[in-house]
Design a protein around this motif. Structure first.
Motif, PDB file in Angstrom:
ATOM      1  N   CYS A   4      10.036 -67.142  71.618  1.00 27.31           N
ATOM      2  CA  CYS A   4       8.882 -67.127  72.509  1.00 27.31           C
ATOM      3  C   CYS A   4       7.927 -66.066  71.999  1.00 27.31           C
ATOM      4  CB  CYS A   4       9.338 -66.797  73.929  1.00 27.31           C
ATOM      5  SG  CYS A   4       7.977 -66.705  75.114  1.00 27.31           S
ATOM      6  N   LEU A   5       6.643 -66.404  71.921  1.00 31.40           N
ATOM      7  CA  LEU A   5       5.673 -65.446  71.384  1.00 31.40           C
ATOM      8  C   LEU A   5       5.547 -64.200  72.264  1.00 31.40           C
ATOM      9  CD1 LEU A   5       2.900 -67.851  70.025  1.00 31.40           C
ATOM     10  CD2 LEU A   5       4.635 -66.592  68.734  1.00 31.40           C
ATOM     11  N   HIS A  29       9.932 -75.589  77.564  1.00 29.25           N
ATOM     12  CA  HIS A  29       9.748 -74.132  77.512  1.00 29.25           C
ATOM     13  C   HIS A  29       8.367 -73.729  78.042  1.00 29.25           C
ATOM     14  CE1 HIS A  29      10.186 -70.127  75.251  1.00 29.25           C
ATOM     15  NE2 HIS A  29       8.910 -70.145  75.577  1.00 29.25           N
ATOM     16  N   GLU A  30       7.332 -74.435  77.589  1.00 27.56           N
ATOM     17  CA  GLU A  30       5.962 -74.071  77.988  1.00 27.56           C
ATOM     18  C   GLU A  30       5.684 -74.412  79.456  1.00 27.56           C
ATOM     19  OE1 GLU A  30       4.547 -72.150  76.004  1.00 27.56           O
ATOM     20  OE2 GLU A  30       5.728 -72.642  74.232  1.00 27.56           O
ATOM     21  N   GLN A  66       0.475 -66.550  78.790  1.00 33.24           N
ATOM     22  CA  GLN A  66       0.798 -65.674  77.656  1.00 33.24           C
ATOM     23  C   GLN A  66      -0.438 -65.030  77.036  1.00 33.24           C
ATOM     24  OE1 GLN A  66       3.425 -68.836  75.672  1.00 33.24           O
ATOM     25  NE2 GLN A  66       4.405 -66.924  75.101  1.00 33.24           N
ATOM     26  N   HIS A  93       6.890 -71.721  81.562  1.00 36.62           N
ATOM     27  CA  HIS A  93       5.959 -70.580  81.595  1.00 36.62           C
ATOM     28  C   HIS A  93       4.977 -70.710  82.763  1.00 36.62           C
ATOM     29  CE1 HIS A  93       6.515 -67.815  78.297  1.00 36.62           C
ATOM     30  NE2 HIS A  93       6.612 -68.778  77.410  1.00 36.62           N
TER      31      HIS A  93
HETATM   32 NI    NI Z   1       7.376 -68.783  75.479  1.00 30.26          NI
END
Ligand code: NI
Length: 167
Positions: free
Chosen positions: A90-91, A132-133, A50, A136
């Protein structure tokens, strides 16, 4: 130093990240910058892809007083248990939230910035965040966790934002 967070649409977000092999000063600096970026966003988790780095690590702090700071390097989810439903953000998807089902509890093994292996048994929001991470790092995004109808609704919202130059 605050880093730039990439948004959905950037190909790095759907790529499988590479294992971290060097536990050096550069890694410590990246982790420090990722914490700063996450707190400022603000968010509770941030994965390296990210911020444009295709490496297997993420930072997390689900507390309100910075008392649960963790950097997970080369994380592996060992076991999962139960189910939880709740809204997730989510960022890399600013302003987008929707319900996602995750394990209620999980055990994760990872390395810290020194390369030392640790294991954590987590529940609720921390378990959700680790799932979640870790996704990613495999290039998997939370929109893949919902059905086609919901996904289309979210994609429509994003397309509108892209069109109006707000994405
Ligand atoms: Ni995220």
């Amino acid at each position: 130093m605050k880093l730039q967070i990439v948004k959905y649409g950037d190909p790095i977000l759907t790529k499988r990240a590479e294992p971290v092999t060097e536990f050096d000063e550069k890694l410590k600096e990246l982790v420090e910058n990722m914490f700063e970026t996450m707190y400022e966003a603000p968010g509770v988790g941030l994965a390296a892809p990210q911020v444009g780095v295709s490496k297997r690590l993420f930072v997390m702090d689900c507390s309100k007083d910075k008392s649960r700071q963790f950097a997970f390097i080369n994380p592996v989810i060992l076991t999962t248990e139960g189910k939880q439903k709740g809204d997730e953000g989510c960022l890399s998807f600013p302003g987008i939230y929707f319900g996602v089902e995750r394990a209620e509890r999980l055990v994760v093994r990872a390395q810290d910035v020194e390369g030392k292996t640790f294991e954590l048994d987590l529940v609720e929001l921390e378990a959700r965040c680790v799932a979640h991470e870790t996704d990613h790092l495999d290039g998997e995004l939370f929109i893949s966790k919902v059905g086609p109808l919901k996904r289309e609704m979210v994609m429509g919202k994003i397309r509108k934002l892209v069109k109006s130059g707000k994405w």
